[in-house]
Design a protein around this motif. Structure first.
Motif, mmCIF file in Angstrom:
data_model
loop_
_atom_site.group_PDB
_atom_site.id
_atom_site.type_symbol
_atom_site.label_atom_id
_atom_site.label_comp_id
_atom_site.label_asym_id
_atom_site.label_seq_id
_atom_site.Cartn_x
_atom_site.Cartn_y
_atom_site.Cartn_z
ATOM 1 N N UNK A 321 -15.603 4.650 6.206
ATOM 2 C CA UNK A 321 -15.065 3.813 5.138
ATOM 3 C C UNK A 321 -14.225 4.650 4.181
ATOM 4 N N UNK A 322 -13.073 4.147 3.822
ATOM 5 C CA UNK A 322 -12.243 4.813 2.825
ATOM 6 C C UNK A 322 -11.319 3.785 2.182
ATOM 7 N N UNK A 323 -10.622 4.209 1.149
ATOM 8 C CA UNK A 323 -9.698 3.325 0.447
ATOM 9 C C UNK A 323 -8.276 3.711 0.837
ATOM 10 N N UNK A 324 -7.535 2.754 1.379
ATOM 11 C CA UNK A 324 -6.166 3.003 1.826
ATOM 12 C C UNK A 324 -5.219 2.885 0.633
ATOM 13 N N UNK A 325 -4.269 3.810 0.557
ATOM 14 C CA UNK A 325 -3.280 3.761 -0.512
ATOM 15 C C UNK A 325 -2.355 2.557 -0.325
ATOM 16 N N UNK A 326 -2.056 1.903 -1.430
ATOM 17 C CA UNK A 326 -1.162 0.745 -1.397
ATOM 18 C C UNK A 326 0.222 1.163 -0.877
ATOM 19 N N UNK A 327 0.577 2.408 -1.115
ATOM 20 C CA UNK A 327 1.891 2.901 -0.710
ATOM 21 C C UNK A 327 2.104 2.824 0.800
ATOM 22 N N UNK A 328 1.036 2.931 1.587
ATOM 23 C CA UNK A 328 1.186 2.858 3.036
ATOM 24 C C UNK A 328 1.583 1.454 3.464
ATOM 25 N N UNK A 329 0.962 0.456 2.835
ATOM 26 C CA UNK A 329 1.324 -0.934 3.124
ATOM 27 C C UNK A 329 2.789 -1.179 2.767
ATOM 28 N N UNK A 330 3.202 -0.711 1.600
ATOM 29 C CA UNK A 330 4.580 -0.898 1.152
ATOM 30 C C UNK A 330 5.556 -0.154 2.054
ATOM 31 N N UNK A 331 5.128 0.992 2.548
ATOM 32 C CA UNK A 331 5.988 1.782 3.423
ATOM 33 C C UNK A 331 6.314 1.030 4.708
#
Length: 554
Positions: A321-331
Motif C-alpha cells: 500500500x502506498x499513496x500515488x502522487x497526483x502528478x502521475x495521473x496528470x502526466x
C-alpha cells in the motif's frame, strides 16, 4: 500462457495464473468485476477493472460483470446504469449478460439451510449493538451468544420465520457458528443474513432477508466458476471466511481469493461512503463533479479512457500500500493531449490593450497560426491583430523587475505569432485599477528574429477584441488540503476541504473555437489543457473545464 508485453507489467497475480496453467490447475481462466451499486465508480475501480478484464483478455479467458446487490437500502438503478456506462466508456466488454448477486438468492438461501443442518449456523436474537459488544476486540476474545446452542430444528424453524417476515427488522439474524475466541475477529460468528423490509430493485418484494456480502460473494464466485477472485488488501482477513464458507457447503468449484494493494491518490478520497457524504452535503456538485475522482467526474473534466488506463498500467499491481502522487495521473493525460490537442488562445483574466499606431486604413491584420507547433498535419488557422486586443492582466506589471520577462512600461513584449508591442500609458479607474494600456506595435517584427541588442525577453498570448467570444473557465485544484485524506474520520472531512478547489473566470477565447466542433480537447496556450463542458454549455454561455496545467511535475 501469458507473455509479458509492453501494455501491462508482469505482476505477482500474472505469475500465479501462469503457474496455475502450467501445473494444469485450470484450463480456462475466469475473473469478475463485482461492484456494489451504492454509488458511482471511481478511479480505484479502474485499477481493478483493468486487472480483471486485462487478465481475461491476455489469457483468452472471460471476465464477468456482477452487480453485488445484497444491500438494497443503499442501492438504486441509477448507480447500476452508471456502472455499465463507465465500463463501456473505458472500452471493456463483459462476458455474456450482466450478472447480479440477487440472481443467486434462491441458491444462497439453500446453502444457508445446509449450514444450519450441519450445525454451522444459528439464528441469533441479539441486537446489532449487542452482537458488536459480544464480539470483543483484538485484545479481548468474544463471548458466545445465549442463542448459539439452539437445536438444528429450532434454527430451521426460526430462519424460515425470518424469511416469512415474522421478525421485526433488526431483531434477528443468521450467524455462522465458527469460533468466538478466534484471533481473527471476522471469524467470530459473522452474520450471514439480516432482515430488511425494503423492495429490491431486481427481486421486488420477494425477499425480506438479504445475505451479507461475505456470504454471497464467495458463493457467487463458485457458481460462476471464477478461478481467481481478486480484491484489495482490506479483504485479506475476509479470505479466511471466504474459504470457510466454500469448504463447508456442497459446491463443486472452489475459487481462490488473492489480494492486491488498493489505489490511494494524494489529496483525494476513494471511498464511495465518503464520496456520498460530499454529494449529499452538497460540498461537490454531484457524483460527476470534475473535482471528484469518480469515472464520470474525470470524464467530465476531460480525462480520456486511454489516459486513465495508462495510469493504472503505470502504477502496476503490488501488495504494497502506498499513496500515488497526483502528478502521475496528470502526466498521463498531459502526455496524450500534448500530441493531439489543438492549440488555441484564451484569456482568462482580460486586460485591454489599445494599439495607438494601428494603421487607420486597416481594420485587421491577418496572421496564420499553426494548430500544433510540432505537427503540420493538424493544419493552421487565421487569427487577426486589431486595434484593440486582450492580454492576461497577470502578464503586465507596473514596476520593472530585474531579469523579469513580464510586460512593463520599460520592457517590450512579443505577442504570440505576432508583433512586438511597447507600453506607453496606463489608464486607471478611481480605485486605481488598470482599465487599459495604450501601446504601439512594431510592424517589422512579424515572424522575424530580433536584433540581439533588443531586450525582448517574453512572449505572451493575446486575443483580438473583435474576433474573440466570451467564455467561462473553471480551474480545478485539489479538493482537499491534506495529502493523506482517505484515512481521516468521516466526521472531520469538512475540515480539510480546499476552499479554492474551484476557481471560475469570465474571459474570452478565439472565435475559431466555433469552427472546431469536432475537437473535444484544447491546449489554451500558456493556460493549460481544457475541454468544453457540454453539460453546462449552451448558445449563450460556453464553459470550459481545465483538465490539467501545462507544467509537468512528474
Amino acid at each position: 500462457m501469458y507473455k509479458k508485453n509492453n501494455n501491462y507489467q508482469n505482476n505477482f497475480i500474472y505469475q500465479i495464473i501462469n503457474n496455475d496453467l502450467k501445473n494444469k490447475k485450470y484450463s480456462f481462466i475466469c475473473t469478475r468485476f463485482p461492484p456494489e451499486p451504492n454509488g458511482y465508480l471511481h478511479i480505484g475501480h479502474i485499477k481493478s477493472i483493468c486487472l480483471n478484464f486485462t487478465i481475461a483478455k491476455n489469457f483468452n479467458g472471460k471476465c464477468n460483470l456482477r452487480i453485488d446487490d445484497t444491500n438494497p437500502i443503499k442501492e438504486n438503478l441509477e448507480y447500476i446504469e452508471s456502472i455499465k456506462k463507465d465500463l463501456i466508456w473505458l472500452g471493456f466488454k463483459w462476458s455474456n449478460n450482466i450478472k447480479y448477486s440477487s440472481d443467486y438468492f434462491d441458491q444462497l438461501y439453500k446453502y444457508a439451510i445446509e449450514l444450519i443442518n450441519k450445525g454451522l449456523a444459528y439464528v441469533d436474537e441479539l441486537t446489532i449493538e449487542e452482537i458488536r459488544n459480544y464480539r470483543g476486540t483484538l485484545l479481548i476474545p468474544g463471548k458466545n451468544s445465549p442463542y448459539r446452542n439452539r437445536s438444528i430444528q429450532e434454527n430451521l424453524k426460526l430462519f424460515k420465520k425470518m424469511k416469512l417476515g415474522k421478525f421485526p427488522e433488526g431483531s434477528a439474524s443468521l450467524r455462522a457458528k465458527i469460533d468466538m475466541k478466534s484471533k481473527t475477529i471476522i471469524l467470530r460468528d459473522p452474520v450471514l443474513y439480516r432482515i430488511k423490509f425494503i423492495k429490491h430493485h431486481q427481486t421486488g418484494n420477494k425477499w425480506c432477508i438479504y445475505p451479507m456480502y461475505d456470504f454471497a460473494h464467495c458463493i457467487a464466485d463458485a457458481i460462476e466458476g471464477i478461478t481467481h477472485s481478486l480484491c484489495t488488501l482490506e479483504f485479506q482477513d475476509n479470505r479466511l471466511l471466504y474459504n470457510w464458507i466454500i469448504n463447508n457447503i456442497n459446491i463443486n468449484h472452489h475459487p481462490k481469493q488473492y489480494e492486491f494493494s488498493r489505489l490511494n491518490i494524494e489529496y483525494s478520497i476513494l471511498s464511495k461512503r465518503k464520496m456520498s457524504l460530499l454529494v449529499n452535503n452538497k460540498i461537490v456538485n454531484g457524483w460527476n463533479d470534475p473535482r471528484m475522482l469518480t469515472i464520470s467526474g474525470l470524464r467530465r473534466r476531460g480525462y480520456t479512457a486511454s489516459s486513465l488506463k495508462e495510469f493504472c498500467y503505470r502504477i502496476g499491481v503490488t501488495k504494497q500500500n502506498n499513496i500515488i502522487e497526483r502528478a502521475l495521473l496528470e502526466s498521463c493525460i498531459r502526455d496524450e493531449l500534448n500530441k493531439s490537442a489543438h492549440r488555441i488562445m484564451a484569456v482568462l483574466k482580460p486586460l485591454k490593450i489599445i494599439i495607438i499606431n494601428f494603421p487607420i486604413k486597416e481594420k485587421k491584420i491577418k496572421i496564420i497560426a499553426p494548430n500544433h507547433p510540432n505537427n503540420n498535419m493538424m493544419g493552421s488557422r487565421e487569427i487577426f491583430f486589431t486595434k484593440e486586443i486582450y492580454i492576461n492582466k497577470l502578464d503586465f506589471i507596473e514596476k520593472d523587475i530585474k531579469n523579469s520577462k513580464k510586460f512593463t512600461l520599460k520592457q517590450e513584449i512579443r505577442l504570440r505569432y505576432a508583433f512586438v508591442i511597447k507600453a506607453h500609458k496606463i489608464l486607471k479607474d478611481n480605485k486605481g485599477k488598470i482599465i487599459c494600456i495604450y501601446c504601439t506595435y512594431d510592424a517589422n517584427t512579424l515572424g522575424k528574429k530580433l536584433n540581439k541588442n533588443r531586450n525582448v525577453k517574453g512572449v505572451i498570448h493575446w486575443l483580438s477584441v473583435s474576433y474573440s467570444i466570451p467564455a467561462i473557465f473553471r480551474i480545478y485544484n485539489n479538493l482537499f488540503i491534506k495529502k493523506n485524506i482517505d484515512n481521516i474520520n468521516i466526521n472531520y472531512i469538512n475540515t480539510f476541504i480546499n476552499k479554492k478547489s474551484l476557481l471560475i473566470y469570465n474571459g474570452f477565447i478565439e472565435n475559431n473555437i466555433l469552427k472546431k466542433k469536432e475537437n473535444k480537447f484544447f491546449q489554451f496556450e500558456r493556460e493549460g489543457y481544457f475541454c468544453l463542458d457540454k453539460k453546462d454549455s449552451n448558445k449563450k454561455n460556453l464553459f470550459f473545464n481545465q483538465i490539467t496545467s501545462l507544467k509537468k511535475n512528474f
